[in-house]
Design a protein around this motif. Sequence first.
Motif, PDB file in Angstrom:
ATOM      1  N   LYS A  74       0.973  -1.382   0.320  1.00 35.88           N
ATOM      2  CA  LYS A  74      -0.050  -0.123   0.117  1.00 35.88           C
ATOM      3  C   LYS A  74       0.648   0.850  -0.091  1.00 35.88           C
ATOM      4  N   ASN A  81       3.604   2.672   2.739  1.00 31.96           N
ATOM      5  CA  ASN A  81       3.705   1.844   4.083  1.00 31.96           C
ATOM      6  C   ASN A  81       5.200   0.664   3.243  1.00 31.96           C
ATOM      7  N   GLU A 111      -5.721  -1.704   8.505  1.00 24.98           N
ATOM      8  CA  GLU A 111      -7.057  -0.734   8.617  1.00 24.98           C
ATOM      9  C   GLU A 111      -6.777  -0.016   8.671  1.00 24.98           C
ATOM     10  N   ASN A 112      -4.647  -0.061   8.903  1.00 21.56           N
ATOM     11  CA  ASN A 112      -4.127   2.012   9.155  1.00 21.56           C
ATOM     12  C   ASN A 112      -3.192   1.868   8.637  1.00 21.56           C
ATOM     13  N   GLN A 132       0.167   6.053   5.644  1.00 20.62           N
ATOM     14  CA  GLN A 132      -0.423   7.090   5.336  1.00 20.62           C
ATOM     15  C   GLN A 132      -1.149   7.826   6.059  1.00 20.62           C
ATOM     16  N   LEU A 133      -2.479   6.490   6.824  1.00 16.92           N
ATOM     17  CA  LEU A 133      -3.063   7.744   7.973  1.00 16.92           C
ATOM     18  C   LEU A 133      -2.666   7.507   9.112  1.00 16.92           C
ATOM     19  N   MET A 134      -2.014   6.660   9.297  1.00 18.59           N
ATOM     20  CA  MET A 134      -1.360   7.749  10.815  1.00 18.59           C
ATOM     21  C   MET A 134      -0.284   8.954  11.142  1.00 18.59           C
ATOM     22  N   LYS A 135       0.470   8.914   9.160  1.00 16.90           N
ATOM     23  CA  LYS A 135       0.545  10.913   9.355  1.00 16.90           C
ATOM     24  C   LYS A 135      -0.572  11.798   9.558  1.00 16.90           C
ATOM     25  N   ILE A 136      -1.191  11.172   8.936  1.00 13.11           N
ATOM     26  CA  ILE A 136      -2.864  12.399   8.696  1.00 13.11           C
ATOM     27  C   ILE A 136      -2.907  12.467  10.441  1.00 13.11           C
ATOM     28  N   LYS A 137      -2.448  11.505  11.192  1.00 15.98           N
ATOM     29  CA  LYS A 137      -3.596  11.544  12.602  1.00 15.98           C
ATOM     30  C   LYS A 137      -2.113  12.090  13.286  1.00 15.98           C
TER      31      LYS A 137
END
Length: 377
Positions: A17, A20, A77-78, A81-86
């Motif tokens: 993905k 990652n 699910e995470n 990229q998603l955790m960078k946004i968070k």
Amino acid sequence: MSLSERAVRALREILQKPGNDVCADCGAPDPSWGSCSLGVFICLACSGIHRNLPNLSKVKSLSLSHWEDQEIQFMAENGNQLMKIKYEAAVPVYYYKPTHKDCQVLKEQWIRAKYERKEFCEPRKEFTYEEGAKDGMLMKRGRDNGQFLSRRFVLSEREGTLKYFTKYDAKEPKAVIKVDAVNATFQPEKIGNPNGLQITYLKDYSTRNIFVYHDNGKEIVDWFNSIRAVQLHYLKVAFPGATDAELVPKLTRNFLKEGYMEKTGPKQREGFKKRWFTLDHRRLMYYKDPLDAFAKGEVFLGNRAHGYNATPGLPPGTYCNGAWQYGIAIQTPDRSFLFTCETESDQQDWLQHFNNVMNAEMSPQEYTMEAMFKHRH
């Protein structure tokens, strides 16, 4: 297919993905570890830092550890990229995000700031780095005796200065440094301390070095980012039309290359002497010792079109008494400089850096610096 083989295959698929494929914290390629509590893929070096945050991050090897189905599901699910946004939602533009080439203290404090202190999760009004002033004690290396002694440092955005005092209650500072003349770079190996910071500045058009550290990693990194915040403030005033993307590279910067070469004098009949060289963009400085306060000399590297050139080898007939055989000749409009390197790979690396600098376009500020060099030398 065994459970472990299935897990490895599933994790490999998740690694495909976007985002990652590099470490979530330092950008190193091909991360081989994961934090199954944070949902990020990380490199071996950063996994060691995560391991020191056991309440926050549970790390596992992607190929050697046992992964539960729900942990694999969580990673799917995470992901980076998603955790960078968070966790990086509100990183200030001046804040230095370390790469895999940076030292341990920078990476550790970046990881702690992100996940432990959650500094960047939500747009906050104020960061500690933006208070406009910082006052504290740092261990500073004595110029003559090499001993580290506690000194008071004061950073002021209002005055645009970094000062240091030999005593906490001293009335007069030992030095007043303009922030726009400062470069700060972490040098743990050179200074011999994991939190060692080199502060370089121009004084009367000569380079001056100060070597400091603090026992607390957070404190020294806070100083570093506070200096960058004040510098950005000053650059915005000086260049009101410039974008952040244009200004950030003008903040503190790592040296392009450092190391030993041998050099001969201007007549090129003297013996070659071993010197420590630092390439700071267009300025090549040389020192008797890596921890000297002042450079013994500097060479300005201008643009190739203006008579600057770097070539391998020494001119025929050069008297070479040194132990090192791999020569480099730098030609400037005023004179030539001769150096020798210990190995061919070192020679090639220096030449690559010199040529990159000489091929780059010069900024108006660099033309001013070139004129000052010519005037001085």
